[in-house]
Design a protein around this motif. Structure first.
Motif, PDB file in Angstrom:
ATOM      1  N   SER A 219       0.830  -1.208   0.000  1.00  0.00           N
ATOM      2  CA  SER A 219       0.000   0.000   0.000  1.00  0.00           C
ATOM      3  C   SER A 219       0.863   1.255   0.000  1.00  0.00           C
ATOM      4  CB  SER A 219      -0.936   0.005   1.204  1.00  0.00           C
ATOM      5  OG  SER A 219      -1.932  -0.982   1.088  1.00  0.00           O
ATOM      6  N   MET A 220       1.945   1.234   0.764  1.00  0.00           N
ATOM      7  CA  MET A 220       2.837   2.399   0.813  1.00  0.00           C
ATOM      8  C   MET A 220       3.522   2.612  -0.534  1.00  0.00           C
ATOM      9  SD  MET A 220       2.800   3.901   3.847  1.00  0.00           S
ATOM     10  CE  MET A 220       4.408   4.543   4.302  1.00  0.00           C
ATOM     11  N   ILE A 221       3.931   1.527  -1.163  1.00  0.00           N
ATOM     12  CA  ILE A 221       4.547   1.632  -2.491  1.00  0.00           C
ATOM     13  C   ILE A 221       3.515   2.142  -3.496  1.00  0.00           C
ATOM     14  CG2 ILE A 221       5.519   0.272  -4.380  1.00  0.00           C
ATOM     15  CD1 ILE A 221       6.802  -1.519  -2.208  1.00  0.00           C
ATOM     16  N   TRP A 222       2.292   1.661  -3.374  1.00  0.00           N
ATOM     17  CA  TRP A 222       1.178   2.115  -4.219  1.00  0.00           C
ATOM     18  C   TRP A 222       1.029   3.630  -4.103  1.00  0.00           C
ATOM     19  CZ3 TRP A 222      -4.241  -0.664  -3.666  1.00  0.00           C
ATOM     20  CH2 TRP A 222      -5.182  -0.050  -4.481  1.00  0.00           C
ATOM     21  N   SER A 245       8.890   2.032  -5.062  1.00  0.00           N
ATOM     22  CA  SER A 245       9.394   1.103  -4.049  1.00  0.00           C
ATOM     23  C   SER A 245      10.576   1.710  -3.316  1.00  0.00           C
ATOM     24  CB  SER A 245       9.799  -0.226  -4.700  1.00  0.00           C
ATOM     25  OG  SER A 245       8.701  -0.839  -5.332  1.00  0.00           O
ATOM     26  N   GLN A 246      11.447   2.381  -4.057  1.00  0.00           N
ATOM     27  CA  GLN A 246      12.633   2.964  -3.433  1.00  0.00           C
ATOM     28  C   GLN A 246      12.297   4.159  -2.549  1.00  0.00           C
ATOM     29  OE1 GLN A 246      16.120   3.362  -5.978  1.00  0.00           O
ATOM     30  NE2 GLN A 246      15.332   1.758  -7.326  1.00  0.00           N
ATOM     31  N   LYS A 247      11.267   4.903  -2.908  1.00  0.00           N
ATOM     32  CA  LYS A 247      10.823   5.983  -2.013  1.00  0.00           C
ATOM     33  C   LYS A 247      10.453   5.408  -0.652  1.00  0.00           C
ATOM     34  CE  LYS A 247       8.857   9.297  -5.332  1.00  0.00           C
ATOM     35  NZ  LYS A 247       7.588   9.925  -5.790  1.00  0.00           N
ATOM     36  N   PHE A 248       9.676   4.319  -0.687  1.00  0.00           N
ATOM     37  CA  PHE A 248       9.251   3.700   0.563  1.00  0.00           C
ATOM     38  C   PHE A 248      10.436   3.169   1.360  1.00  0.00           C
ATOM     39  CE2 PHE A 248       8.287  -0.428   2.613  1.00  0.00           C
ATOM     40  CZ  PHE A 248       7.643   0.070   3.737  1.00  0.00           C
ATOM     41  N   THR A 249      11.288   2.373   0.731  1.00  0.00           N
ATOM     42  CA  THR A 249      12.378   1.742   1.482  1.00  0.00           C
ATOM     43  C   THR A 249      13.361   2.765   2.035  1.00  0.00           C
ATOM     44  OG1 THR A 249      13.613   1.348  -0.576  1.00  0.00           O
ATOM     45  CG2 THR A 249      12.214  -0.435   0.230  1.00  0.00           C
ATOM     46  N   THR A 250      13.631   3.816   1.274  1.00  0.00           N
ATOM     47  CA  THR A 250      14.578   4.842   1.745  1.00  0.00           C
ATOM     48  C   THR A 250      14.072   5.519   3.011  1.00  0.00           C
ATOM     49  OG1 THR A 250      15.387   5.261  -0.498  1.00  0.00           O
ATOM     50  CG2 THR A 250      15.764   6.982   1.140  1.00  0.00           C
ATOM     51  N   THR A 251      12.780   5.848   3.015  1.00  0.00           N
ATOM     52  CA  THR A 251      12.203   6.535   4.181  1.00  0.00           C
ATOM     53  C   THR A 251      11.979   5.584   5.340  1.00  0.00           C
ATOM     54  OG1 THR A 251      11.120   8.172   2.766  1.00  0.00           O
ATOM     55  CG2 THR A 251      10.224   7.870   4.984  1.00  0.00           C
ATOM     56  N   TRP A 252      11.366   4.446   5.074  1.00  0.00           N
ATOM     57  CA  TRP A 252      11.007   3.533   6.160  1.00  0.00           C
ATOM     58  C   TRP A 252      12.227   2.879   6.791  1.00  0.00           C
ATOM     59  CZ3 TRP A 252       6.341   4.522   7.624  1.00  0.00           C
ATOM     60  CH2 TRP A 252       5.736   3.731   8.602  1.00  0.00           C
ATOM     61  N   ALA A 320      -3.705   5.496  -1.084  1.00  0.00           N
ATOM     62  CA  ALA A 320      -3.770   4.126  -1.595  1.00  0.00           C
ATOM     63  C   ALA A 320      -4.827   3.375  -0.808  1.00  0.00           C
ATOM     64  CB  ALA A 320      -2.411   3.439  -1.461  1.00  0.00           C
ATOM     65  N   GLU A 321      -5.156   2.209  -1.282  1.00  0.00           N
ATOM     66  CA  GLU A 321      -6.090   1.341  -0.573  1.00  0.00           C
ATOM     67  C   GLU A 321      -5.319   0.360   0.313  1.00  0.00           C
ATOM     68  OE1 GLU A 321      -9.529   1.000  -0.692  1.00  0.00           O
ATOM     69  OE2 GLU A 321      -9.938   2.568  -2.171  1.00  0.00           O
ATOM     70  N   ASN A 322      -5.927   0.012   1.427  1.00  0.00           N
ATOM     71  CA  ASN A 322      -5.348  -0.990   2.317  1.00  0.00           C
ATOM     72  C   ASN A 322      -6.489  -1.870   2.812  1.00  0.00           C
ATOM     73  OD1 ASN A 322      -4.434  -1.606   5.483  1.00  0.00           O
ATOM     74  ND2 ASN A 322      -2.790  -1.815   3.991  1.00  0.00           N
ATOM     75  N   GLY A 323      -6.685  -2.986   2.119  1.00  0.00           N
ATOM     76  CA  GLY A 323      -7.748  -3.896   2.510  1.00  0.00           C
ATOM     77  C   GLY A 323      -9.053  -3.641   1.777  1.00  0.00           C
ATOM     78  N   GLY A 324     -10.043  -4.395   2.145  1.00  0.00           N
ATOM     79  CA  GLY A 324     -11.356  -4.319   1.514  1.00  0.00           C
ATOM     80  C   GLY A 324     -11.694  -5.603   0.789  1.00  0.00           C
ATOM     81  N   SER A 325     -12.981  -5.835   0.597  1.00  0.00           N
ATOM     82  CA  SER A 325     -13.449  -7.087   0.009  1.00  0.00           C
ATOM     83  C   SER A 325     -14.548  -6.858  -1.022  1.00  0.00           C
ATOM     84  CB  SER A 325     -14.020  -8.012   1.092  1.00  0.00           C
ATOM     85  OG  SER A 325     -13.052  -8.403   2.025  1.00  0.00           O
ATOM     86  N   SER A 326     -14.693  -7.845  -1.888  1.00  0.00           N
ATOM     87  CA  SER A 326     -15.806  -7.903  -2.824  1.00  0.00           C
ATOM     88  C   SER A 326     -16.685  -9.093  -2.480  1.00  0.00           C
ATOM     89  CB  SER A 326     -15.277  -8.063  -4.253  1.00  0.00           C
ATOM     90  OG  SER A 326     -14.668  -9.345  -4.411  1.00  0.00           O
ATOM     91  N   VAL A 397      -7.102   7.988  -4.395  1.00  0.00           N
ATOM     92  CA  VAL A 397      -6.319   6.762  -4.556  1.00  0.00           C
ATOM     93  C   VAL A 397      -5.610   6.787  -5.910  1.00  0.00           C
ATOM     94  CG1 VAL A 397      -6.450   4.255  -4.808  1.00  0.00           C
ATOM     95  CG2 VAL A 397      -7.795   5.415  -3.035  1.00  0.00           C
ATOM     96  N   VAL A 398      -4.314   6.518  -5.892  1.00  0.00           N
ATOM     97  CA  VAL A 398      -3.521   6.513  -7.120  1.00  0.00           C
ATOM     98  C   VAL A 398      -4.017   5.397  -8.041  1.00  0.00           C
ATOM     99  CG1 VAL A 398      -1.204   6.191  -8.076  1.00  0.00           C
ATOM    100  CG2 VAL A 398      -1.503   7.440  -5.919  1.00  0.00           C
ATOM    101  N   PRO A 399      -4.342   5.700  -9.287  1.00  0.00           N
ATOM    102  CA  PRO A 399      -4.856   4.670 -10.197  1.00  0.00           C
ATOM    103  C   PRO A 399      -3.742   3.773 -10.745  1.00  0.00           C
ATOM    104  CG  PRO A 399      -4.674   6.764 -11.347  1.00  0.00           C
ATOM    105  CD  PRO A 399      -4.318   7.043  -9.911  1.00  0.00           C
ATOM    106  N   GLY A 400      -4.157   2.641 -11.294  1.00  0.00           N
ATOM    107  CA  GLY A 400      -3.233   1.803 -12.038  1.00  0.00           C
ATOM    108  C   GLY A 400      -2.541   0.704 -11.265  1.00  0.00           C
TER     109      GLY A 400
END
Length: 451
Positions: A219-222, A245-252, A320-326, A397-400
């Motif tokens: 979700s963070m990478i999203w 992905s690198q934005k997330f890993t660098t910060t986290w 971003a989305e984190n979870g949810g169901s259909s 929410v970021v598309p794609g």
């Protein structure tokens, strides 16, 4: 609904290859649904569905989401000739395993199943779910917020109707933030600074907890604009060297290296205790979280607030989305018209309000725009209109984004790969590369063309 399930995404499971590629007895379209020569279901009109509801029959629904009990009661009241057998076959991975076993055996398959968004591609590609375009589901595109609506698509097909959503926001303990004069962070750099300030002021307190979570990481990478997964039928690529992905890993990595996140597993007793006593001061998670606070963190009543998700770039609005169901109709169902009628009742019509009133977070745009919903002032959150923030997050929410067609398996091996960064000298970026390699290897074993 994703209440209390993030921990389950990390449990070790290895779904059978037939789930990924649909090798066994799951292609039947059911006795009340005709198919054309391409295998797609022929058109079924709303009048056809209504006629089936009026005529009656019996359907079985597999779901663990608690508010569906009220939906079933209301549905049977409206359509007294229809009997709904609501079965809790397990939560998340447990239900998926049971469903795959039923599909493999060719018996005991439900008509409707709750499928989380990350698992939809896996079941859709396995031809275990009915493509709902023949029922006119494509006409519902404006009914749902973009994130959930995109998540029920696989290729040109629609394999479920969104039941809820998990647009992300920052939940924070205002009492703790005020005590230590910490400003609510608007960027992830400010979030790291807040983590340092809080832990320096009270070594027992942490900005958040994290011991490695596949769903949170993706979700963070999203949100950061990353697209590590690309799927085109059975052609799949996995690439965690992308910029997001690198934005997330660098910060986290800063939080992990400096031991600024509590080494507490989510949904554990220690986690609930930390949220209640202020030693875990914030969570960045899905909009389904408020009900968990109210039922599981009673000591935090009046202390917690909601803020927009911190941004990777100042002034941004991305979420971003984190979870949810259909809810999905199984391909093997022999009562697909009744099943689709139940889906629409639960996720488009009367059932939506029933579920929202019971604490669910909606995926329908009409509810997200409703003044009654937006102006709610829950006492737990100090009378704040939290739904204004959560509904706005749903729009941003970021598309794609894409999940793997074997995401359930990939999530199950996260802690054996990327998760090592939390307990060893492995960096998060190295951990993601290990996760990538393991995912590619598994995909190749299951017959996917992996890049």
């Amino acid at each position: 609904m994703t209440y209390g399930r993030r921990r389950l995404l990390l449990s070790g499971i290895a779904m059978a290859a037939s789930l990924a590629l649909g090798a066994s007895g799951c292609g039947s379209s059911g006795s009340d649904s005709k198919s054309d020569s391409s295998g797609k279901s022929a058109a079924v009109s709303d009048a056809d569905v209504q006629a089936a509801l009026n005529a009656g029959g019996s359907i079985t629904v597999w779901a663990w989401e608690p508010t569906l009990k009220q939906v079933v009661t209301a549905f049977q009241t409206k359509y007294p000739k229809v009997k709904v057998n609501l079965v809790n076959a397990g939560t998340s991975k447990d239900q998926y395993t049971a469903l795959q076993n039923a599909i493999s055996a060719g018996k005991g398959i439900p008509d409707v199943a709750q499928i989380e968004y990350f698992a939809v591609p896996q079941f859709a590609l396995g031809k275990s779910l009915q493509d709902l375009t023949g029922f006119g589901a494509d006409k519902l595109s404006g009914t749902f917020s973009p994130g959930p609506w995109s998540s029920v698509h696989q290729g040109k097909g629609i394999y479920g109707l969104p039941m809820d959503s998990g647009p992300m926001a920052l939940f924070y303990n205002k009492e703790v933030f005020d005590k230590y004069k910490i400003n609510v962070p608007t960027t992830w750099d400010e979030y790291v600074q807040a983590a340092e300030k809080l832990h320096a002021a009270d070594p027992k307190a942490y900005i958040t907890n994290d011991v490695g979570d596949a769903g949170f990481t993706t979700s963070m990478i999203w949100q950061a604009g990353g697209k590590p997964y690309k799927v085109d039928g059975t052609n799949v690529s996995v690439n965690f060297s992308d910029a997001g992905s690198q934005k997330f890993t660098t910060t986290w990595q800063q939080l992990v290296s400096k031991k600024l996140v509590a080494p507490v597993e989510g949904w554990s007793d220690a986690w609930f205790k930390g949220l209640g006593d202020g030693t875990i001061a914030s969570l960045t998670t899905g909009a389904w979280m408020p009900a968990n606070f109210e039922t599981g963190v009673k000591a935090g009543k009046g202390k917690w607030r909601v803020a927009p998700m911190p941004q990777w770039q100042a002034g941004g609005t991305a979420t971003a989305e984190n979870g949810g169901s259909s809810l999905a109709v199984t391909a093997a169902s022999k009562q697909q018209k009744l099943a689709y009628g139940f889906l629409k009742f639960a996720n488009v019509d009367d059932g939506v309000k029933l579920r929202v009133d019971a604490g669910a977070f909606p995926a329908t745009t009409a509810t997200l725009q409703s003044p009654d919903f937006l102006n709610a002032t829950p006492a737990y959150f100090g009378g704040q209109k939290i739904n204004e923030i959560l509904a706005q997050s749903a729009k941003n929410v970021v598309p794609g984004w894409s999940y793997l067609p074997f995401q359930t398996y990939a999530n199950s091996i996260f802690n054996d790969t990327a998760g090592k960064a939390y307990i060893s000298g492995t960096t998060l970026q190295q951990g993601l590369q290990a996760w990538q390699a393991a995912s590619i290897k598994y995909g190749q074993q299951q017959g996917f063309t992996m890049n």
